[in-house]
Design a protein around this motif. Structure first.
Motif, PDB file in Angstrom:
ATOM      1  N   UNK A 183       1.457  28.965 -16.670  1.00 16.15           N
ATOM      2  CA  UNK A 183       1.407  27.518 -16.510  1.00 16.15           C
ATOM      3  C   UNK A 183       0.684  26.928 -17.703  1.00 16.15           C
ATOM      4  N   UNK A 184       1.373  26.088 -18.450  1.00 18.20           N
ATOM      5  CA  UNK A 184       0.766  25.556 -19.660  1.00 18.20           C
ATOM      6  C   UNK A 184       0.533  26.673 -20.661  1.00 18.20           C
ATOM      7  N   UNK A 185      -0.719  26.799 -21.108  1.00 23.17           N
ATOM      8  CA  UNK A 185      -1.032  27.843 -22.087  1.00 23.17           C
ATOM      9  C   UNK A 185      -1.728  29.045 -21.464  1.00 23.17           C
ATOM     10  N   UNK A 186      -1.749  29.109 -20.118  1.00 25.20           N
ATOM     11  CA  UNK A 186      -2.504  30.152 -19.422  1.00 25.20           C
ATOM     12  C   UNK A 186      -1.617  31.004 -18.525  1.00 25.20           C
ATOM     13  N   UNK A 187      -2.057  32.251 -18.358  1.00 25.00           N
ATOM     14  CA  UNK A 187      -1.460  33.135 -17.363  1.00 25.00           C
ATOM     15  C   UNK A 187      -2.065  32.786 -16.008  1.00 25.00           C
ATOM     16  N   UNK A 188      -1.210  32.582 -15.005  1.00 25.87           N
ATOM     17  CA  UNK A 188      -1.733  32.242 -13.678  1.00 25.87           C
ATOM     18  C   UNK A 188      -1.459  33.334 -12.647  1.00 25.87           C
ATOM     19  N   UNK A 189      -0.624  34.293 -12.997  1.00 28.02           N
ATOM     20  CA  UNK A 189      -0.330  35.364 -12.041  1.00 28.02           C
ATOM     21  C   UNK A 189       0.119  36.605 -12.791  1.00 28.02           C
ATOM     22  N   UNK A 190      -0.381  37.748 -12.362  1.00 30.88           N
ATOM     23  CA  UNK A 190       0.095  39.060 -12.817  1.00 30.88           C
ATOM     24  C   UNK A 190       0.145  39.946 -11.588  1.00 30.88           C
ATOM     25  N   UNK A 191       1.295  40.519 -11.300  1.00 30.19           N
ATOM     26  CA  UNK A 191       1.367  41.361 -10.114  1.00 30.19           C
ATOM     27  C   UNK A 191       2.778  41.721  -9.754  1.00 30.19           C
ATOM     28  N   UNK A 192       2.994  42.145  -8.510  1.00 28.22           N
ATOM     29  CA  UNK A 192       4.332  42.550  -8.089  1.00 28.22           C
ATOM     30  C   UNK A 192       5.256  41.342  -7.947  1.00 28.22           C
ATOM     31  N   UNK A 193       6.518  41.576  -8.181  1.00 26.11           N
ATOM     32  CA  UNK A 193       7.513  40.507  -8.157  1.00 26.11           C
ATOM     33  C   UNK A 193       7.657  39.882  -6.775  1.00 26.11           C
ATOM     34  N   UNK A 194       7.439  40.666  -5.723  1.00 27.69           N
ATOM     35  CA  UNK A 194       7.659  40.141  -4.376  1.00 27.69           C
ATOM     36  C   UNK A 194       6.559  39.206  -3.890  1.00 27.69           C
ATOM     37  N   UNK A 195       5.591  38.943  -4.730  1.00 27.76           N
ATOM     38  CA  UNK A 195       4.510  38.001  -4.387  1.00 27.76           C
ATOM     39  C   UNK A 195       4.591  36.733  -5.237  1.00 27.76           C
ATOM     40  N   UNK A 196       5.729  36.473  -5.855  1.00 27.17           N
ATOM     41  CA  UNK A 196       5.875  35.364  -6.794  1.00 27.17           C
ATOM     42  C   UNK A 196       6.188  34.026  -6.135  1.00 27.17           C
ATOM     43  N   UNK A 249       8.480  45.587 -17.113  1.00 29.30           N
ATOM     44  CA  UNK A 249       7.461  46.631 -17.149  1.00 29.30           C
ATOM     45  C   UNK A 249       6.246  46.027 -17.863  1.00 29.30           C
ATOM     46  N   UNK A 250       5.345  45.464 -17.086  1.00 24.95           N
ATOM     47  CA  UNK A 250       4.203  44.722 -17.633  1.00 24.95           C
ATOM     48  C   UNK A 250       3.001  45.653 -17.732  1.00 24.95           C
ATOM     49  N   UNK A 251       2.642  46.009 -18.947  1.00 26.47           N
ATOM     50  CA  UNK A 251       1.460  46.843 -19.168  1.00 26.47           C
ATOM     51  C   UNK A 251       0.324  45.906 -19.549  1.00 26.47           C
ATOM     52  N   UNK A 252      -0.645  45.756 -18.666  1.00 30.93           N
ATOM     53  CA  UNK A 252      -1.618  44.672 -18.781  1.00 30.93           C
ATOM     54  C   UNK A 252      -2.713  44.924 -19.809  1.00 30.93           C
ATOM     55  N   UNK A 253      -3.013  46.206 -20.108  1.00 26.80           N
ATOM     56  CA  UNK A 253      -4.153  46.589 -20.958  1.00 26.80           C
ATOM     57  C   UNK A 253      -5.452  46.002 -20.409  1.00 26.80           C
ATOM     58  N   UNK A 254      -5.550  45.907 -19.100  1.00 22.88           N
ATOM     59  CA  UNK A 254      -6.811  45.486 -18.490  1.00 22.88           C
ATOM     60  C   UNK A 254      -7.758  46.672 -18.435  1.00 22.88           C
ATOM     61  N   UNK A 255      -8.882  46.527 -17.757  1.00 20.35           N
ATOM     62  CA  UNK A 255      -9.912  47.569 -17.771  1.00 20.35           C
ATOM     63  C   UNK A 255      -9.425  48.882 -17.189  1.00 20.35           C
ATOM     64  N   UNK A 256      -8.478  48.822 -16.236  1.00 23.34           N
ATOM     65  CA  UNK A 256      -7.970  50.067 -15.638  1.00 23.34           C
ATOM     66  C   UNK A 256      -6.558  50.395 -16.112  1.00 23.34           C
ATOM     67  N   UNK A 257      -6.093  49.672 -17.147  1.00 20.83           N
ATOM     68  CA  UNK A 257      -4.776  49.931 -17.754  1.00 20.83           C
ATOM     69  C   UNK A 257      -3.678  49.902 -16.698  1.00 20.83           C
ATOM     70  N   UNK A 258      -3.644  48.837 -15.918  1.00 18.20           N
ATOM     71  CA  UNK A 258      -2.698  48.761 -14.805  1.00 18.20           C
ATOM     72  C   UNK A 258      -1.353  48.187 -15.229  1.00 18.20           C
ATOM     73  N   UNK A 259      -0.380  48.327 -14.328  1.00 17.90           N
ATOM     74  CA  UNK A 259       0.982  47.846 -14.535  1.00 17.90           C
ATOM     75  C   UNK A 259       1.302  46.765 -13.511  1.00 17.90           C
ATOM     76  N   UNK A 260       2.271  45.936 -13.853  1.00 16.98           N
ATOM     77  CA  UNK A 260       2.760  44.925 -12.922  1.00 16.98           C
ATOM     78  C   UNK A 260       4.256  44.742 -13.153  1.00 16.98           C
ATOM     79  N   UNK A 261       4.884  43.922 -12.275  1.00 24.32           N
ATOM     80  CA  UNK A 261       6.310  43.649 -12.386  1.00 24.32           C
ATOM     81  C   UNK A 261       6.605  42.260 -12.940  1.00 24.32           C
ATOM     82  N   UNK A 262       5.597  41.360 -12.846  1.00 25.60           N
ATOM     83  CA  UNK A 262       5.882  39.971 -13.165  1.00 25.60           C
ATOM     84  C   UNK A 262       4.645  39.286 -13.719  1.00 25.60           C
ATOM     85  N   UNK A 263       4.903  38.232 -14.519  1.00 22.53           N
ATOM     86  CA  UNK A 263       3.857  37.383 -15.074  1.00 22.53           C
ATOM     87  C   UNK A 263       4.290  35.937 -14.895  1.00 22.53           C
ATOM     88  N   UNK A 264       3.355  35.077 -14.478  1.00 19.70           N
ATOM     89  CA  UNK A 264       3.633  33.652 -14.366  1.00 19.70           C
ATOM     90  C   UNK A 264       2.701  32.891 -15.298  1.00 19.70           C
TER      91      UNK A 264
END
Length: 581
Positions: A60-73, A43-58
């Motif tokens: 790489x190194x020290x950076x986030x490269x993906x936030x979104x639904x699990x089926x797009x991983x 349950x990924x609560x992003x605290x972005x500008x629209x306070x959106x949710x996601x299923x997964x985070x990827x």
């Protein structure tokens, strides 16, 4: 989030157009290719500008490269990718604290620490006696953490200490750092008698009949009369204190903070410039830190050149002394907070403003011109107004600037000053753990303000509704550093264990989403970190936490029971481990 985007988000909220907390995040990615770490089924609560949710985070190194639904991983999972199934646990941006004292807190917790005891005299006396017995060779008994509400009229009694430690000096800071409890031996060593005058900006508590000191010292100038005779805090003490603090803060999910008292001179526990530099060079500074350099109220504008030099010499990658702390008043409980109208039943006293208002305007104008962020301490309504007036003067002289000046504590407001925060771009820096009806409020504050003024104690909801940026800090070691306890109080206006009986000023409660933002994205905004941290978005630093439950699925009274299972800083664990998830 840039300053421009942050402003847009505030306007959206004011217009009633903010997207709900259940909004599903769109697919967002920085670049294709395998990630090092994928957190899924979360349950990924992003605290972005629209306070959106996601299923997964990827990551790489020290950076986030993906936030979104699990089926797009699929494009982010390769042979070397570590994939962790979180089984529905919550993922948040890591917390940030806008006002904290980690070095001095760490030093005091390694001494005679009274912070986590029951707030009563018997508990304190026993702890001091046990500590003195366990450390017979210490020339002084030093420590702190006692609460004012344990003593009549918030004034501690030296006789309690004399009875258990008569032969060695004892010096104990109050939990808020504005008072000291000392024994007769300490007063004797300092040469404090009934004939000793109160120092400027401080007070020696006295027997009203005899004038003899009773064992309480109020504000730094009085406290230092004794403390300057105590053994100094060593560089090793400070380094060990900071290590202790970082481990504790990382355990609470905190990876960035603003140290509210970095002294160039004065009390050794706060001379932490070299402490931060040492741990940064050793690779042990597990947080992004902004240092607020202490402004000496009696030194005038000449000290600013030294502050500029210090900023230049000590700015590093993880530690940046780019703010200046100005203490404008004291505290409400012993009537040193600066008020517009007198305290009830206190012979016309209105507290004390530490810096003359016109001098304050000159100082803030110069600091603003030199590119410093000003971090004010103001508790009473007069002090708050004086700080706002000073920022207004600076804007008039220098023009608008992205200074992000902020006023911390802000306990009592004149309501006419609430809209000025947004208008002047001043951040309202609350310590939400104090916003419930504990004895500090019921016994030591409301009786001396009366019901009309008490309506405007900690008006967090009103500040948010006005469109001001609201950030949260703990003021640890004054109170708990655990953001989850503070978030619960902000949402319920009850203590973390339900203390208070009924919500204190229930109209000032705020939504969970706003309380989370105040400890993540908006705290990052205070620290000029919002473009890199504070929300979970591709391209940002991988500073995040995993909680054992979804905060939006539980009763507010259970928020403080939530545990931080994992804290990542730059994508690496600084608390917990991936194997245990």
């Amino acid at each position: 989030m840039s300053a421009k985007t942050r402003t847009f988000a505030v306007v959206l909220g004011l217009a009633g157009l903010a997207v709900s907390a259940c909004t599903v995040s769109p697919v967002r990615e920085r670049s294709a290719g395998p990630a090092d770490l994928v957190l899924k089924n979360a349950a990924v609560y992003t605290v972005d500008a629209i306070r959106s949710w996601a299923d997964a985070v990827a990551i790489r190194g020290d950076r986030i490269v993906y936030v979104g639904p699990e089926n797009k991983l699929d494009g982010f999972i390769g042979p070397g990718t570590r994939v962790v199934d979180l089984r529905g646990r919550m993922v948040l941006p890591s917390f940030q604290d806008s006002h904290i004292h980690p070095v001095s807190a760490g030093v005091e917790y390694r001494r005679c620490a009274l912070f986590d005891l029951e707030s009563d005299v018997k508990s304190y006396v026993k702890a001091v006696a046990d500590y003195a017995a366990a450390n017979p060779d210490l020339p002084w008994i030093l420590g702190g953490g006692w609460s004012m509400d344990a003593f009549p009229s918030a004034i501690p009694d030296k006789r309690l200490l004399d009875a258990i430690v008569p032969d060695r000096p004892v010096y104990l800071d109050s939990s808020d750092g504005h008072s000291a409890w000392v024994n007769s031996k300490a007063l004797e060593i300092a040469g404090i008698t009934k004939d000793t005058p109160d120092p400027k900006g401080g007070r020696i508590d006295r027997d009203p009949k005899t004038g003899e000191p009773v064992g309480g010292l109020q504000e730094g100038s009085a406290m230092s009369l004794v403390l300057k005779h105590a053994p100094p805090v060593t560089p090793d003490d400070r380094e060990e204190g900071l290590r202790y603090a970082l481990k504790r803060l990382n355990g609470y999910g905190i990876t960035a903070f603003q140290d509210a008292s970095v002294a160039l001179d004065g009390e050794e526990a706060y001379r932490s410039l070299d402490t931060y530099r040492a741990l940064e060079r050793k690779g042990e500074l597990t947080a992004r830190v902004v240092g607020a350099l202490w402004y000496e109220k009696d030194r005038g504008l000449d000290q600013i050149d030294r502050l500029i030099e210090t900023r230049r010499n000590y700015t590093g990658t993880w530690f940046r002394p780019t703010a200046v702390k100005i203490m404008q008043d004291g505290v409400m409980e012993v009537q040193t907070a600066s008020l517009l109208e007198p305290y009830v039943g206190k012979q016309g006293t209105t507290g004390m403003s530490m810096i003359d208002p016109e001098t304050l305007k000159q100082a803030v104008t110069r600091l603003d011109k030199e590119g410093f962020q000003v971090h004010f301490h103001a508790i009473g309504d007069r002090a708050i107004r004086e700080c706002l007036d000073a920022v207004e003067a600076a804007r008039g002289a220098n023009g608008p600037r992205d200074g992000r000046h902020h006023i911390s504590h802000i306990q009592l407001f004149d309501p006419s000053d609430i809209p000025r925060f947004r208008r002047l771009g001043v951040v309202a820096n609350f310590q939400p753990l104090w916003a419930f009806a504990d004895p500090y409020i019921t016994d030591l504050t409301i009786p001396f303000l009366g019901p009309e003024r008490s309506r405007w104690l900690y008006p967090i909801g009103s500040l948010l509704r006005s469109g001001a940026v609201v950030a949260f800090g703990s003021d640890w070691s004054v109170s708990s550093a655990n953001p989850l306890e503070q978030i619960e109080v902000a949402v319920t206006r009850l203590g973390p264990n339900g203390e208070g009986g009924a919500p204190f000023l229930p109209d000032e409660r705020i939504a969970l989403r706003d309380a989370l933002a105040a400890f993540t994205l908006d705290a990052a905004y205070v620290n000029f970190l919002e473009d890199e941290t504070g929300s979970l978005e591709p391209g940002k630093k991988a500073d995040l936490i995993v909680l054992d439950r979804n905060l939006f699925d539980i009763e507010p009274a259970a928020i403080s029971e939530t545990k931080v299972l994992l804290t990542l800083l730059d994508g690496r664990p600084v608390h917990g481990d991936l194997e245990s998830l």
